[in-house]
Design an enzyme around this catalytic site. Structure first.
Site, PDB file in Angstrom:
ATOM      1  N   LYS A 280       0.853  -1.209   0.000  1.00 20.42           N
ATOM      2  CA  LYS A 280       0.000   0.000   0.000  1.00 20.42           C
ATOM      3  C   LYS A 280       0.876   1.241   0.000  1.00 20.42           C
ATOM      4  O   LYS A 280       1.752   1.391   0.857  1.00 20.42           O
ATOM      5  CB  LYS A 280      -0.909   0.025   1.225  1.00 20.42           C
ATOM      6  CG  LYS A 280      -1.782   1.289   1.276  1.00 20.42           C
ATOM      7  CD  LYS A 280      -2.859   1.203   2.348  1.00 20.42           C
ATOM      8  CE  LYS A 280      -2.435   1.762   3.680  1.00 20.42           C
ATOM      9  NZ  LYS A 280      -2.377   3.244   3.733  1.00 20.42           N
TER      10      LYS A 280
ATOM     11  N   ARG B 179       2.658  -1.024  10.881  1.00 17.20           N
ATOM     12  CA  ARG B 179       3.713  -1.147  11.889  1.00 17.20           C
ATOM     13  C   ARG B 179       4.002  -2.546  12.420  1.00 17.20           C
ATOM     14  O   ARG B 179       5.181  -2.848  12.676  1.00 17.20           O
ATOM     15  CB  ARG B 179       3.432  -0.155  13.023  1.00 17.20           C
ATOM     16  CG  ARG B 179       3.674   1.289  12.571  1.00 17.20           C
ATOM     17  CD  ARG B 179       2.979   2.293  13.439  1.00 17.20           C
ATOM     18  NE  ARG B 179       1.530   2.204  13.284  1.00 17.20           N
ATOM     19  CZ  ARG B 179       0.653   2.933  13.963  1.00 17.20           C
ATOM     20  NH1 ARG B 179       1.088   3.818  14.848  1.00 17.20           N
ATOM     21  NH2 ARG B 179      -0.628   2.813  13.760  1.00 17.20           N
TER      22      ARG B 179
ATOM     23  N   ASP C 120      -3.456   4.365  -2.047  1.00 18.40           N
ATOM     24  CA  ASP C 120      -4.431   4.818  -1.046  1.00 18.40           C
ATOM     25  C   ASP C 120      -4.405   6.346  -0.955  1.00 18.40           C
ATOM     26  O   ASP C 120      -3.785   6.917  -0.069  1.00 18.40           O
ATOM     27  CB  ASP C 120      -4.033   4.167   0.289  1.00 18.40           C
ATOM     28  CG  ASP C 120      -4.905   4.581   1.458  1.00 18.40           C
ATOM     29  OD1 ASP C 120      -6.022   5.068   1.230  1.00 18.40           O
ATOM     30  OD2 ASP C 120      -4.461   4.390   2.615  1.00 18.40           O
TER      31      ASP C 120
ATOM     32  N   THR D  64     -11.828   5.204  10.538  1.00 18.62           N
ATOM     33  CA  THR D  64     -11.863   4.550  11.862  1.00 18.62           C
ATOM     34  C   THR D  64     -11.453   5.523  12.967  1.00 18.62           C
ATOM     35  O   THR D  64     -11.648   5.247  14.145  1.00 18.62           O
ATOM     36  CB  THR D  64     -10.957   3.299  11.897  1.00 18.62           C
ATOM     37  OG1 THR D  64      -9.719   3.634  11.291  1.00 18.62           O
ATOM     38  CG2 THR D  64     -11.569   2.139  11.162  1.00 18.62           C
TER      39      THR D  64
ATOM     40  N   ASP E 182     -13.820  14.932  -4.129  1.00 18.54           N
ATOM     41  CA  ASP E 182     -13.961  16.256  -4.756  1.00 18.54           C
ATOM     42  C   ASP E 182     -15.215  16.207  -5.620  1.00 18.54           C
ATOM     43  O   ASP E 182     -15.973  15.226  -5.553  1.00 18.54           O
ATOM     44  CB  ASP E 182     -12.689  16.578  -5.577  1.00 18.54           C
ATOM     45  CG  ASP E 182     -12.424  18.083  -5.667  1.00 18.54           C
ATOM     46  OD1 ASP E 182     -13.403  18.842  -5.883  1.00 18.54           O
ATOM     47  OD2 ASP E 182     -11.272  18.489  -5.520  1.00 18.54           O
TER      48      ASP E 182
ATOM     49  N   LYS F 212      -7.435   8.234  -1.317  1.00 20.74           N
ATOM     50  CA  LYS F 212      -8.744   8.651  -0.766  1.00 20.74           C
ATOM     51  C   LYS F 212      -9.290   9.923  -1.415  1.00 20.74           C
ATOM     52  O   LYS F 212      -9.477  10.955  -0.753  1.00 20.74           O
ATOM     53  CB  LYS F 212      -8.645   8.869   0.749  1.00 20.74           C
ATOM     54  CG  LYS F 212      -8.214   7.642   1.541  1.00 20.74           C
ATOM     55  CD  LYS F 212      -8.302   7.885   3.040  1.00 20.74           C
ATOM     56  CE  LYS F 212      -7.879   6.696   3.868  1.00 20.74           C
ATOM     57  NZ  LYS F 212      -6.430   6.430   3.865  1.00 20.74           N
TER      58      LYS F 212
HETATM   59  O1  C5P Z   1       0.614   0.728  11.196  1.00 20.70           O
HETATM   60  P1  C5P Z   1      -0.808   0.299  11.039  1.00 20.70           P
HETATM   61  O2  C5P Z   1      -0.980  -1.203  10.905  1.00 20.70           O
HETATM   62  O3  C5P Z   1      -1.740   0.899  12.063  1.00 20.70           O
HETATM   63  O4  C5P Z   1      -1.201   0.901   9.617  1.00 20.70           O
HETATM   64  C1  C5P Z   1      -2.524   0.882   9.120  1.00 20.70           C
HETATM   65  C2  C5P Z   1      -2.568   1.566   7.780  1.00 20.70           C
HETATM   66  O5  C5P Z   1      -3.917   1.626   7.351  1.00 20.70           O
HETATM   67  C3  C5P Z   1      -2.072   3.012   7.786  1.00 20.70           C
HETATM   68  O6  C5P Z   1      -1.497   3.251   6.486  1.00 20.70           O
HETATM   69  C4  C5P Z   1      -3.331   3.820   7.950  1.00 20.70           C
HETATM   70  O7  C5P Z   1      -3.233   5.096   7.372  1.00 20.70           O
HETATM   71  C5  C5P Z   1      -4.330   2.975   7.174  1.00 20.70           C
HETATM   72  N1  C5P Z   1      -5.735   3.166   7.548  1.00 20.70           N
HETATM   73  C6  C5P Z   1      -6.201   2.956   8.851  1.00 20.70           C
HETATM   74  N2  C5P Z   1      -7.526   3.160   9.140  1.00 20.70           N
HETATM   75  C7  C5P Z   1      -8.373   3.549   8.170  1.00 20.70           C
HETATM   76  C8  C5P Z   1      -7.919   3.757   6.874  1.00 20.70           C
HETATM   77  C9  C5P Z   1      -6.579   3.557   6.590  1.00 20.70           C
HETATM   78  O8  C5P Z   1      -5.438   2.587   9.732  1.00 20.70           O
HETATM   79  N3  C5P Z   1      -9.658   3.698   8.443  1.00 20.70           N
END
Ligand code: C5P
Length: 234
Positions: A34, A213, A61, A121, A66, A63
């Site tokens: 991603k 992460r 990604d 979220t 517009d 998003k």
């Molecule tokens: O590090 P982590 O596992 O929390 O990363 C989750 C990824 O998913 C990040 O790139 C974050 O921006 C993305 N994301 C999220 N919640 C959302 C939409 C995207 O955590 N609702």
């Protein structure tokens, strides 16, 4: 549908990203990657081409949100990058989502998977009601936005894995759910709130988990990736 683990490459430069991806050079399974706003805005379209040239599938990604005409034109530019999945905000309305499909579809009729963000979220029910003046519950809003997404002809939504079941119930099993917020049972949660494990995400019905992460910051990212695949895909 093939379930897969998508690694969120939330890095700020190409150098950092390639240093990370180099660790996966000898893996038989090339990770689905991603690319989010941070990396895309830092490096531009070339980062997409370079990661693609290394043989990875890409979820871009960005998003988009517009007016329909602007989104259509932006999607038409992105369609030249040949990514495998991209997204927009369902809040842009059904007309905007339909315009996005038009822009993204190539003359031969093919296009990447297109999914919509329902409610981020990070948005709580309280803030949604007080600041956005949406009086419905957050779950009803997510289901309605998912239904709008389906009505517009898109393929699915991004949601919390804990919401994947209700989205599938409302929109059918073939409607794709892409779910971030995934953590190992014995791992750090960090700033994510509604989290679950890869194994549980599979049981609930996620099609793709997005993991950042827990893989990128792991002592051994390849082992962490393999563990996600073992729990979620195999
Ligand atoms: O590090 P982590 O596992 O929390 O990363 C989750 C990824 O998913 C990040 O790139 C974050 O921006 C993305 N994301 C999220 N919640 C959302 C939409 C995207 O955590 N609702």
């Amino acid at each position: 549908m093939g379930k897969d683990v998508i690694i969120a490459c939330d890095f700020s430069s190409a150098a950092e990203t390639f240093a990370f991806l180099d660790k996966f050079k000898d893996e038989s399974r090339k990770p689905f990657v991603k690319i989010g706003m941070e990396l895309y805005y830092a490096e531009g379209p070339s980062i997409v081409r370079e990661i693609k040239a290394r043989g990875h599938k890409i979820f871009l990604d960005l998003k988009l949100h517009d007016i329909p005409n602007t989104v259509k034109k932006a999607m038409s530019v992105l369609s030249n990058l040949d990514v495998d999945m991209t997204n927009l905000h369902a809040a842009g309305t059904i007309d905007m989502m339909k315009a996005a499909i038009e822009g993204l579809t190539k003359p031969d009729g093919s296009r990447p998977i297109l999914i919509a963000v329902t409610q981020l979220t990070s948005t709580s029910e309280e803030r949604m009601q007080k600041e956005l003046l949406i009086n419905a519950s957050i779950n009803d809003t997510i289901v309605k936005y998912a239904q709008n997404t389906k009505a517009a002809g898109l393929d699915g939504v991004v949601c919390s894995p804990l919401e994947a079941g209700m989205v599938k119930e409302a929109c059918g099993n073939g409607f794709i759910t892409v779910t971030p917020g995934v953590r190992f049972a014995d791992g750090e949660v960090g700033d994510q709130v509604r989290v679950t494990t890869p194994e549980r995400a599979k049981e609930i019905g996620s099609d793709y988990i997005v993991v950042g992460r827990p893989i990128t910051q792991a002592e051994n990212p390849v082992a962490a990736y393999r563990r996600c695949v073992a729990e979620f895909v195999d």
